[in-house]
Design a protein around this motif. Structure first.
Motif, PDB file in Angstrom:
ATOM      1  N   ASN A 297      -4.272   2.733  -5.478  1.00  0.00           N
ATOM      2  CA  ASN A 297      -2.991   3.395  -5.246  1.00  0.00           C
ATOM      3  C   ASN A 297      -1.974   2.476  -4.568  1.00  0.00           C
ATOM      4  O   ASN A 297      -1.065   2.952  -3.881  1.00  0.00           O
ATOM      5  CB  ASN A 297      -3.161   4.680  -4.429  1.00  0.00           C
ATOM      6  CG  ASN A 297      -2.268   5.802  -4.942  1.00  0.00           C
ATOM      7  OD1 ASN A 297      -1.777   5.750  -6.070  1.00  0.00           O
ATOM      8  ND2 ASN A 297      -2.047   6.803  -4.114  1.00  0.00           N
ATOM      9  N   ASN A 298      -2.137   1.160  -4.761  1.00  0.00           N
ATOM     10  CA  ASN A 298      -1.137   0.211  -4.285  1.00  0.00           C
ATOM     11  C   ASN A 298      -0.071   0.022  -5.357  1.00  0.00           C
ATOM     12  O   ASN A 298      -0.382  -0.047  -6.549  1.00  0.00           O
ATOM     13  CB  ASN A 298      -1.774  -1.142  -3.959  1.00  0.00           C
ATOM     14  CG  ASN A 298      -2.767  -1.038  -2.818  1.00  0.00           C
ATOM     15  OD1 ASN A 298      -2.569  -0.262  -1.885  1.00  0.00           O
ATOM     16  ND2 ASN A 298      -3.848  -1.803  -2.897  1.00  0.00           N
ATOM     17  N   MET A 299       1.161  -0.089  -4.937  1.00  0.00           N
ATOM     18  CA  MET A 299       2.273  -0.215  -5.871  1.00  0.00           C
ATOM     19  C   MET A 299       2.514  -1.669  -6.267  1.00  0.00           C
ATOM     20  O   MET A 299       2.505  -2.560  -5.426  1.00  0.00           O
ATOM     21  CB  MET A 299       3.553   0.349  -5.244  1.00  0.00           C
ATOM     22  CG  MET A 299       4.741   0.400  -6.189  1.00  0.00           C
ATOM     23  SD  MET A 299       6.269   0.904  -5.351  1.00  0.00           S
ATOM     24  CE  MET A 299       6.803  -0.681  -4.676  1.00  0.00           C
TER      25      MET A 299
ATOM     26  N   TYR B 232       0.886   1.785 -10.177  1.00  0.00           N
ATOM     27  CA  TYR B 232      -0.062   1.919  -9.080  1.00  0.00           C
ATOM     28  C   TYR B 232      -1.458   1.550  -9.572  1.00  0.00           C
ATOM     29  O   TYR B 232      -1.897   2.021 -10.632  1.00  0.00           O
ATOM     30  CB  TYR B 232      -0.043   3.345  -8.527  1.00  0.00           C
ATOM     31  CG  TYR B 232       1.241   3.677  -7.806  1.00  0.00           C
ATOM     32  CD1 TYR B 232       1.376   3.442  -6.440  1.00  0.00           C
ATOM     33  CD2 TYR B 232       2.336   4.195  -8.500  1.00  0.00           C
ATOM     34  CE1 TYR B 232       2.571   3.724  -5.777  1.00  0.00           C
ATOM     35  CE2 TYR B 232       3.526   4.482  -7.846  1.00  0.00           C
ATOM     36  CZ  TYR B 232       3.639   4.237  -6.483  1.00  0.00           C
ATOM     37  OH  TYR B 232       4.823   4.506  -5.837  1.00  0.00           O
TER      38      TYR B 232
ATOM     39  N   ILE C   4       6.652   8.937  -4.946  1.00  0.00           N
ATOM     40  CA  ILE C   4       7.059   7.648  -5.500  1.00  0.00           C
ATOM     41  C   ILE C   4       8.425   7.281  -4.923  1.00  0.00           C
ATOM     42  O   ILE C   4       9.143   8.155  -4.425  1.00  0.00           O
ATOM     43  CB  ILE C   4       7.132   7.713  -7.037  1.00  0.00           C
ATOM     44  CG1 ILE C   4       8.188   8.739  -7.485  1.00  0.00           C
ATOM     45  CG2 ILE C   4       5.769   8.024  -7.637  1.00  0.00           C
ATOM     46  CD1 ILE C   4       8.462   8.741  -8.967  1.00  0.00           C
TER      47      ILE C   4
ATOM     48  N   LYS D   7       0.845  -1.178   0.000  1.00  0.00           N
ATOM     49  CA  LYS D   7       0.000   0.000   0.000  1.00  0.00           C
ATOM     50  C   LYS D   7       0.884   1.233   0.000  1.00  0.00           C
ATOM     51  O   LYS D   7       1.992   1.218   0.509  1.00  0.00           O
ATOM     52  CB  LYS D   7      -0.910   0.008   1.235  1.00  0.00           C
ATOM     53  CG  LYS D   7      -1.971  -1.088   1.216  1.00  0.00           C
ATOM     54  CD  LYS D   7      -2.907  -0.942   2.384  1.00  0.00           C
ATOM     55  CE  LYS D   7      -3.982  -2.026   2.359  1.00  0.00           C
ATOM     56  NZ  LYS D   7      -4.824  -1.923   1.160  1.00  0.00           N
ATOM     57  N   ASN D   8       0.375   2.297  -0.591  1.00  0.00           N
ATOM     58  CA  ASN D   8       1.141   3.525  -0.650  1.00  0.00           C
ATOM     59  C   ASN D   8       1.102   4.230   0.692  1.00  0.00           C
ATOM     60  O   ASN D   8       0.062   4.702   1.114  1.00  0.00           O
ATOM     61  CB  ASN D   8       0.581   4.436  -1.751  1.00  0.00           C
ATOM     62  CG  ASN D   8       1.232   5.802  -1.717  1.00  0.00           C
ATOM     63  OD1 ASN D   8       2.410   5.921  -1.382  1.00  0.00           O
ATOM     64  ND2 ASN D   8       0.462   6.821  -2.061  1.00  0.00           N
TER      65      ASN D   8
ATOM     66  N   PRO E 240       2.318   9.473  -5.647  1.00  0.00           N
ATOM     67  CA  PRO E 240       1.708   8.418  -6.467  1.00  0.00           C
ATOM     68  C   PRO E 240       0.254   8.740  -6.789  1.00  0.00           C
ATOM     69  O   PRO E 240      -0.436   9.410  -6.022  1.00  0.00           O
ATOM     70  CB  PRO E 240       1.800   7.175  -5.565  1.00  0.00           C
ATOM     71  CG  PRO E 240       2.806   7.505  -4.524  1.00  0.00           C
ATOM     72  CD  PRO E 240       2.724   8.985  -4.317  1.00  0.00           C
TER      73      PRO E 240
END
Length: 267
Positions: free
Chosen positions: A48-50, A44, A32, A26-27, A114
């Motif tokens: 908004n999870n990377m 993402y 970034i 998770k962000n 992000p």
């Protein structure tokens, strides 16, 4: 043009980011990641999870330079002599102008926050190089001098120094000379071309943005092998003077994704 001081990232912060290089998370950061494995591409999702979608950290992981037309030893020798003669001419011309050229120290790129759908490519030094959001390609930028120049232009004549490797790009009335790190990039499409290949390269967008397909000579000063590449992309190049393809890095007899080198071209 006013001088600006290089801003550096805290090493402890870099280590913390680097430890999560292979993670899907998770962000929780405000920007970034500042550093990843060289050649990594992250994306993402809608929450908004990377996600790490490409991981490349070896020059053996990309295009095969043997697919290019092989040249004989005699052709190779003639090529090297021609590039060296042009290199000597450019360096002599710049040396004459150097006393009158102002020196500028550039800031590091300011990293964006992000966003869902954002895609970030990292160069051969593991630094952010290209950012695409909602299909629109943008770049990590610093105020004013860090943004992409119009195509076919450079900053005013001068010496521009930046990055922890003290990279230097010198712009004279007749030519451009970059000295510092050469790194690799693996993007499929560039700012000027779809389907990038072994002989394509990316220049530092905020300093030197020549016309598409401009020929550029590049030398790996570790191996003393040179070749010709063509500008068809740009990037932030936070700690490099030129981004080249992994296949070209192999042709230059490189032993790593990042080497000491220089590039030079007519203005």
């Amino acid at each position: 043009m006013k001088k600006i001081v290089v801003a550096t990232l805290a090493s402890t912060a870099l280590l913390g980011i680097f430890s999560n290089v292979f993670a899907e998370s998770k962000n929780t950061g405000t920007t970034i990641p500042a550093i990843m494995q060289p050649g990594t591409i992250i994306e993402y999702d809608e929450n908004n999870n990377m996600h790490v979608i490409v991981e490349k950290n070896s020059i053996a992981d990309s295009e095969n330079p043997l697919s290019d037309n092989a040249i004989s030893q005699e052709q190779f020798k003639a090529q090297q002599e021609e590039i060296t003669a042009n290199e000597r001419r450019i360096m002599e011309e710049i040396q004459k102008e150097l006393p009158s050229l102002p020196v500028h120290y550039l800031e590091d790129p300011v990293l964006p926050a992000p966003e869902p759908g954002m895609r970030v490519s990292y160069d051969g030094m593991g630094l952010p190089n290209k950012i695409t959001t909602s299909g629109v390609t943008t770049y990590a930028a610093v105020p004013d001098e860090g943004k992409a120049l119009p195509k076919g232009t450079t900053l005013p004549n001068g010496v521009y120094i930046y990055g922890k490797s003290s990279n230097k790009i010198t712009i004279s009335s007749t030519s451009v000379l970059g000295e510092g790190k050469l790194t690799t990039f693996t993007d499929t499409n560039g700012s000027d071309k779809q389907g990038l290949g072994t002989t394509d390269c990316a220049t530092k967008q905020s300093v030197d943005n020549p016309k598409p397909n401009t020929p550029i000579s590049v030398r790996n000063t570790d191996s003393n092998v040179a070749d010709t590449v063509y500008k068809n992309d740009i990037g932030t190049l936070g700690d490099a003077v030129l981004d080249i393809r992994p296949g070209m890095m192999t042709k230059l007899k490189a032993k790593d994704d990042k080497v000491n080198g220089r590039y030079f071209r007519n203005k």
